[in-house]
Each structure stands twice: as C-alpha cells, then as structure tokens.
Design an enzyme around this catalytic site. Structure first.
Site, mmCIF file in Angstrom:
data_model
loop_
_atom_site.group_PDB
_atom_site.id
_atom_site.type_symbol
_atom_site.label_atom_id
_atom_site.label_comp_id
_atom_site.label_asym_id
_atom_site.label_seq_id
_atom_site.Cartn_x
_atom_site.Cartn_y
_atom_site.Cartn_z
ATOM 1 N N GLY A 15 -4.989 18.661 44.788
ATOM 2 C CA GLY A 15 -6.335 18.171 44.464
ATOM 3 C C GLY A 15 -7.220 19.315 43.973
ATOM 4 N N LYS A 18 -9.916 18.199 41.432
ATOM 5 C CA LYS A 18 -11.101 17.576 42.034
ATOM 6 C C LYS A 18 -12.006 18.624 42.676
ATOM 7 C CE LYS A 18 -12.964 15.198 45.815
ATOM 8 N NZ LYS A 18 -13.159 14.084 46.701
ATOM 9 N N GLY A 40 -1.133 19.257 36.056
ATOM 10 C CA GLY A 40 -1.855 18.030 35.767
ATOM 11 C C GLY A 40 -2.959 17.930 36.796
ATOM 12 N N HIS A 41 -4.186 18.126 36.357
ATOM 13 C CA HIS A 41 -5.321 18.140 37.279
ATOM 14 C C HIS A 41 -6.201 16.926 36.999
ATOM 15 C CE1 HIS A 41 -4.932 22.768 37.935
ATOM 16 N NE2 HIS A 41 -3.833 22.108 38.202
ATOM 17 N N THR A 42 -6.341 16.075 37.995
ATOM 18 C CA THR A 42 -7.100 14.837 37.811
ATOM 19 C C THR A 42 -8.514 15.011 38.354
ATOM 20 O OG1 THR A 42 -5.024 13.734 38.288
ATOM 21 C CG2 THR A 42 -6.983 12.335 38.170
ATOM 22 N N PRO A 303 7.905 10.207 41.096
ATOM 23 C CA PRO A 303 7.406 9.991 42.453
ATOM 24 C C PRO A 303 7.381 11.326 43.196
ATOM 25 C CG PRO A 303 9.488 8.815 42.114
ATOM 26 C CD PRO A 303 9.181 9.526 40.836
#
Ligand code: GDP
Ligand code: IMO
Ligand code: MG
Length: 427
Positions: A15, A18, A40-42, A303
C-alpha cells in the site's frame, strides 16, 4: 525541512502508493528511486482509482514536483503511455522530471526476462516479465543505455550498435528466438527519446536545492524489503534496492539528508511470485484474505499469496531500513475473523529463532510460532480516530508495536485517501 522515505516492509504491494499519495499532501517533491514498471501502485482519490507503475504517486497533486531517480529502470513506451493516460484523466504531468542517469529498459530486456524464466522451469522466480532483471544486469555489466543517451541520437546509435549484436546472438543462438532489427529499434526509440527529452533534468540537483530551501521531500519505494536483491529472500527477489538505503543511491542524495523512514506493512502479509513465505495460508482463511483484500496483482493480475502478519520479517525490516515507524494498511480486511494469529518467531530444529535466516534451506525448515488474539466484527471503514477502533483491533496493533519495537504512525482502514488514521505527524 524534512525528508521521509516510504519503504515496503514486506514482499511488495503493502500500500506504498496509497501512503505516498496521503503524505504527498504535505510534501513538495515525490521521488521514485528504484524498480521499474514491475511496480503497480494504486491510489484512490475522490472515489477515482489510479494505477501507477513508473510515475511517482504524488502526481495527483498538480503543484508537486515528481521525480524519477537514477536508480529506476525506465521503459519509455510504458512511461509515455502512463503520461497519456493521466493526461486523458485530467492529471497534469508538467512537474514530472527524469534523471538523465536513469537506465532504459529495451525490448531485448523484456524478451530475455521471459526466456530466462522459461529456462528456469520449475525453479522460476515468477518475475513480472517486464525486463527488470536483464536491465539491471546490463547496468552492472556497463552495457546499459541511459536516458541521457536515449535523447541524444548519435550517442544512442553508438550504444545500441555495440550492445544489440550481443543481445541478438544470445537470443538467436542460445534461446533459439528471433533477434531485433537495428534500424526499426533505433527509429522507435529515438522517437521515444524525442518525447522524453523535455522531462529530463538532474534529479539530484533538484532535490538538493529543494532541501536547502527548506522543502519537504518524500521518497517512494517500490517492491519491498524482502524483495531487495541483497537483503531479500534471494534468489526470489527483484534486481534493485527497495530498502531505505536505496533512496539515497537511487536519487543522488546523501544519507545524512534523510530524516525519517516509514515502513509500510499490511496487517497481514502477501507475496506474488515464487519463493519462501513462512506464514502463508493455503486454506480458507488465505482465500478469505485474498477475496476481501482484493489480493490480485496491480501489474500482472496474478492472485497474491496471503498469510498471517509475520513479526520476524517486520523486525527485520525495522533493522535493515532503520524504520522510524510503521504504516499499517488494510486493517479493515481482518474484520470478521474470529481469531487472528501473529507470528512472533520461527521454530528451527527445536529452537526458537527471532531473526530471519539467510539461506532458503534454513528458511524452508522454519515453522512459524503463533500467538492468537481475538478478532473483531465491526466495520472499521468509517473510523477516523484511533480511539474509535474496536478494542481488539487496538490490542492487535499494540502487540505489533511491542513485537517490532517501533511506533505505528498511520493506519489504513480502506483504499480511499480519507480512510487513513494518523497517529503521528510526519512533516
Ligand atoms: P503498493 O504496490 O505497495 O503501492 O500496493 P498496491 O497498490 O499494489 O496494493 C495495495 C492495494 O490495497 C491497492 O489496491 C490499494 O488501493 C489497497 N489499499 C491500500 N491501503 C488499503 C487499506 O488500508 N485498506 C484496504 N481495504 N485497501 C487498501
Ligand atoms: P510494488 O512496487 C509485489 C516480484 C515478482 C517476482 C519478483 C521478481 O507494486 O510493491 P521482477 O519482475 O521484479 O524481476 O520480479 O519480484 N515483484 C513484486 N511483487 N509488488 C511489486 O511491486 C513487485 N515487483 C516485483 O512478482 O516475485
Ligand atoms: Mg503493487
């Protein structure tokens, strides 16, 4: 003036995006220092989701400077696509800069990444296939191409001619694959270089001037401590230095200029790809965490393997990174479990060990020693103050603090920017 490093304390996907976006509100500069588009940073802001791979997670604030340091490996096509996508979404990239010393990922790196994985067979690492390992190999072998050469056609031609012959020979003769046509590659990449040129600036100088002017600098790590090429679960690691020390090396900043290091850890643990994972849950609880936490890779959609919080690796992250504090994310995902487990040590040949062993064979023999704590049933997604968390959630966090020896500064109770509890101001 303050400079803060945000680093992954586990195997990535903790995370960091975020937390970086949240802290960026108070920072002036946000700097990526290693890795590439394996990351991959959401970031979820105002209900909108952004997936960032190479561009720092400060980009949603138009006035912040976002920098890509020399320690990054940059795939120009991916980088330009990311700029285009953000532009379509109304996000300005005018304050984005790339170091001229940043290494370029070339198509032969991607192809070699896939060929090497195929050759490893059952012993594969489970890489993201983005050419990360081969690009760092070329950097160390001194045959890499840097952004400063990519934007200078004669220099690019010279470097590409020198390296492509060897790469094609390797692909064709050793792997039985087709090589790359020099002219086509040159034309495609010179065009990328032309578009990248306006973004190129000396990142180290920009950071130095900002710190001298009393500005706040945030360093955004990619991957995590246990994926570090030296300190991770080698060889099941990435090829860069995700640890806090990498922030200095990968952006051209001396260690005396770093004030604080924040380790981001999930309230449980996940891992994508192969390699040891002592607290992995291959049962219904693991599946519960995967579904509830949406644990599918941001970059590859794979996954993620899920397991209990592991204080052995958390303490390791505290030591290796010199963590000042921990940001614990995804606490909300644990809601609904009757009993929670915390791994407090490993049992190795009848003895309890508290430090992570170096060898994979030793690690494979380690059995987690668990402590059980009661869970909670209340939805915590709307909680904004620590005191308002259920007593059992606080008890769980307090035990993590005791086991790790550093305070918790931030708690995540949902993906949204506002779903963040601040226990300690950092800037
Ligand atoms: P990164 O690579 O470390 O930036 O992490 P990723 O973005 O790959 O994965 C973290 C995922 O968890 C993203 O989908 C985030 O939106 C989400 N996330 C982050 N913090 C929280 C949190 O506190 N609660 C929940 N439910 N999701 C979170
Ligand atoms: P963020 O920044 C989780 C893993 C891959 C593989 C290993 C090597 O989003 O946390 P590579 O392609 O780097 O050679 O793959 O590292 N890996 C990650 N796992 N999060 C990441 O990034 C990762 N980047 C690489 O799955 O096991
Ligand atoms: Mg990620």
């Amino acid at each position: 003036m303050a400079s803060v490093v945000v680093v992954g304390a586990q195997w990535g996907d903790e995370g960091k995006g975020k937390i970086t976006d949240f802290l960026a509100a108070r920072a002036d500069l946000v700097v990526r220092y290693q890795g590439g588009n394996n990351a991959g940073h959401t970031v979820v802001a105002d209900g909108k989701e952004f997936k960032l791979h190479l561009i720092p997670s400060g980009i949603l604030y138009p006035e912040k400077m976002c920098l890509v340091g020399n320690g990054v490996v940059l795939d120009p096509a991916v980088f330009l696509q990311e700029i285009d996508r953000l532009t379509e979404q109304g996000i300005s990239t005018a304050n984005l800069r790339i170091s001229p010393r940043t290494q370029v990922i070339m198509p032969y790196h991607r192809k070699l990444d896939l060929c090497e994985e195929k050759r490893r067979g059952a012993g594969k690492i489970g890489t993201t296939g983005r050419g990360i390992g081969p690009a760092y190999v070329d950097k160390a072998a001194r045959v890499g191409i840097r952004v400063c050469e990519l934007i200078d056609p004669p220099a690019f031609a010279q470097r590409l001619q020198a390296v492509l012959k060897d790469k094609n020979e390797l692909l064709e003769k050793y792997y039985g694959e087709s090589g790359f046509d020099y002219q086509a590659l040159y034309d495609e990449y010179v065009a990328y270089g032309r578009r990248l040129a306006p973004f190129v600036a000396d990142v180290s100088v920009i950071i130095d001037e900002a710190l001298q002017a009393g500005r706040h600098v945030l360093f955004e790590g990619a991957q995590g401590t246990l994926l570090d090429v030296d300190h991770g679960t080698y060889p099941y690691v990435t090829s860069s230095y995700p640890v806090a020390a990498g922030a200095c090396h990968g952006s051209g900043v001396g260690p005396t200029r770093i004030d604080r290091v924040i380790g981001v850890a999930k309230a449980y643990v996940t891992r994508v790809g192969e390699g040891p994972f002592p607290t992995e849950l291959c049962d219904a609880t693991g599946e519960y965490l995967r579904q509830k936490g949406h644990e599918f890779g941001t970059t590859t959609g794979r996954p993620r393997r899920c397991g209990w919080f592991d204080a052995v690796i958390a303490r390791y992250a505290v030591r290796i990174n010199g963590l000042s504090s921990l940001a614990i994310t995804k606490l909300d995902v644990l809601t609904g479990l009757d009993t929670l487990r915390l791994c407090v040590g490993y049992e190795y040949r009848g003895q309890i060990i508290r430090d992570l062993p170096a060898t994979l064979t030793q690690l494979a023999e380690c059995k987690p020693v668990y402590e059980e704590l009661p869970g909670w049933q209340e939805d915590i997604g709307t909680v904004r103050r620590y005191e308002d968390l259920p007593a059992n959630a606080r008890r769980y966090l307090e035990r993590i603090v005791e086991l790790c020896g550093v305070p918790v500064c931030i708690i995540g109770v949902g993906p949204g920017r506002e779903q963040t509890l601040v226990l300690q101001e950092l800037f």
